[in-house]
Enzyme design. Structure first.
Site, PDB file in Angstrom:
ATOM      1  N   ARG A 237      -0.805  -6.137  -9.726  1.00  0.00           N
ATOM      2  CA  ARG A 237      -2.106  -6.405 -10.339  1.00  0.00           C
ATOM      3  C   ARG A 237      -1.902  -7.548 -11.324  1.00  0.00           C
ATOM      4  NH1 ARG A 237      -3.635  -3.873  -6.679  1.00  0.00           N
ATOM      5  NH2 ARG A 237      -4.957  -2.018  -6.624  1.00  0.00           N
ATOM      6  N   GLU A 266     -10.574 -11.469 -10.692  1.00  0.00           N
ATOM      7  CA  GLU A 266     -10.710 -11.694  -9.244  1.00  0.00           C
ATOM      8  C   GLU A 266     -12.172 -11.612  -8.860  1.00  0.00           C
ATOM      9  OE1 GLU A 266      -8.088  -8.980  -7.200  1.00  0.00           O
ATOM     10  OE2 GLU A 266      -6.341  -9.689  -8.282  1.00  0.00           O
ATOM     11  N   HIS A 285      -5.983 -11.624  -2.897  1.00  0.00           N
ATOM     12  CA  HIS A 285      -5.680 -10.186  -2.941  1.00  0.00           C
ATOM     13  C   HIS A 285      -5.753  -9.575  -1.530  1.00  0.00           C
ATOM     14  CE1 HIS A 285      -5.820  -6.347  -5.618  1.00  0.00           C
ATOM     15  NE2 HIS A 285      -5.186  -6.115  -4.493  1.00  0.00           N
TER      16      HIS A 285
END
Ligand code: DGY
Length: 322
Positions: A237, A266, A285
């Site tokens: 993360r 994000e 991601h």
């Protein structure tokens, strides 16, 4: 009466069917993420929520008085406010195991992509800059036989270590909150304290889950320990790292490159310095994002939710809520 489930994103029809065999299903069908206010409204009567990243906090729980279980299509569950869920007795489940190999493959995509400058050289070819053989300014680094340091030796860490040791003949060390003697003997990896691992490794892969202990675990002081030739990979993360410090060490040459699948915010803002840096490989991601694995994760999450709502104990309740 059948339990009511809200699905807050698009899922394969098989996933919806699995839930609909046992529950009444309502779902968000928009192309963009469901607006928070609408999600809160939709949860007024719901007993279950199938999600992948919606924040499950005290505010959401207040709007969802009948909620019994939240099932996330992800292994990470930092979007769960565990205290708030515990207080309300809401079950939280996730999808470990099924994505281990897929995420480990992506670790190697980033390791190889940064070491051999794949994206940068793809642009070089497509922009018509390839006029003769490439000079040393475009050379990369070897991955095989290099030193790999893994931060966070869970199931995915072990899958990365296996590829590194037996595929690329790398020397692998790891840092974890507890020692893993079995992994050490089976995979031939060794434990190192974090600072030692950072000093020694050619590639550092961040895999630790985001918790209060791992938030900003790697900042300026830690990056400064790394070698100027070393490469930092993050598939955990964004918040495990001080992003500003990472920009600085990449710009100053204190480390050589970074491969990043995750970011503080994000999607990453369009004016982020990373987006102008040739020595940073950025991905949106996609750690677990293959068709097969995302399908398996969604089916597992559906089964977790059905089990939780029909009184069978789901296998994948997150550790802190067990
Ligand atoms: C997860 O499942 O938590 C991963 O970050 C998804 O790629």
């Amino acid at each position: 009466m059948k339990p009511i489930v809200f699905i807050d994103r698009t899922v394969p029809s098989e996933v919806e069917t699995r839930i609909a065999e046992h529950c009444v299903v309502d779902k968000w069908e928009g192309a963009s993420p469901i607006p928070r206010e609408l999600l809160l409204e939709k949860l007024a009567n719901a007993n279950g929520l199938l999600t992948a990243g919606s924040k499950v906090d005290a505010e959401l729980l207040t709007h969802a008085p009948h909620l019994k279980a939240v099932s996330s299509i992800s292994v990470g569950y930092n979007h769960f406010d565990l205290d708030a869920m515990k207080q309300r007795g809401v079950i939280g489940t996730h999808t470990p195991h099924v994505l281990n190999n897929t995420v480990a493959d992506l670790a190697f995509a980033l390791i190889l992509g940064t070491a051999r400058r794949v994206a940068e050289l793809d642009r070089y070819v497509k922009e018509g800059k390839w006029k003769s053989g490439v000079g040393s300014s475009l050379f990369g680094q070897d991955v095989h036989h290099a030193k790999l340091g893994i931060i966070g030796m869970g199931r995915i860490g072990e899958a990365v270590a296996r590829r590194a040791r037996f595929g690329f003949e790398m020397e692998v060390s790891y840092f974890n909150r507890s020692r893993k003697p079995e992994a050490e003997s089976l995979l031939g990896v060794r434990y190192q304290e974090l600072n030692e691992l950072l000093k020694d490794s050619d590639f550092v892969v961040m895999l630790a889950p985001l918790t209060p202990e791992t938030t900003r675990l790697i900042g300026r002081d830690q990056f400064q320990l790394m070698k100027p030739s070393s490469i930092f990979i993050n598939i955990s993360r964004g918040q495990t790292v001080d992003e500003e410090a990472l920009v600085e060490v990449l710009q100053s040459g204190a480390i050589s490159a970074a491969g990043l699948d995750v970011f503080d915010n994000e999607p990453i803002p369009a004016d982020h310095p990373f987006l102008k840096m040739d020595n940073v490989l950025t991905l949106p991601h996609i750690g677990s994002a293959t068709t097969a694995t995302r399908f398996d994760m969604a089916m597992l999450a559906a089964q977790n939710l059905v089990n939780a709502l029909t009184g069978q104990s789901p296998a994948n309740i997150v550790a802190e809520l067990q």
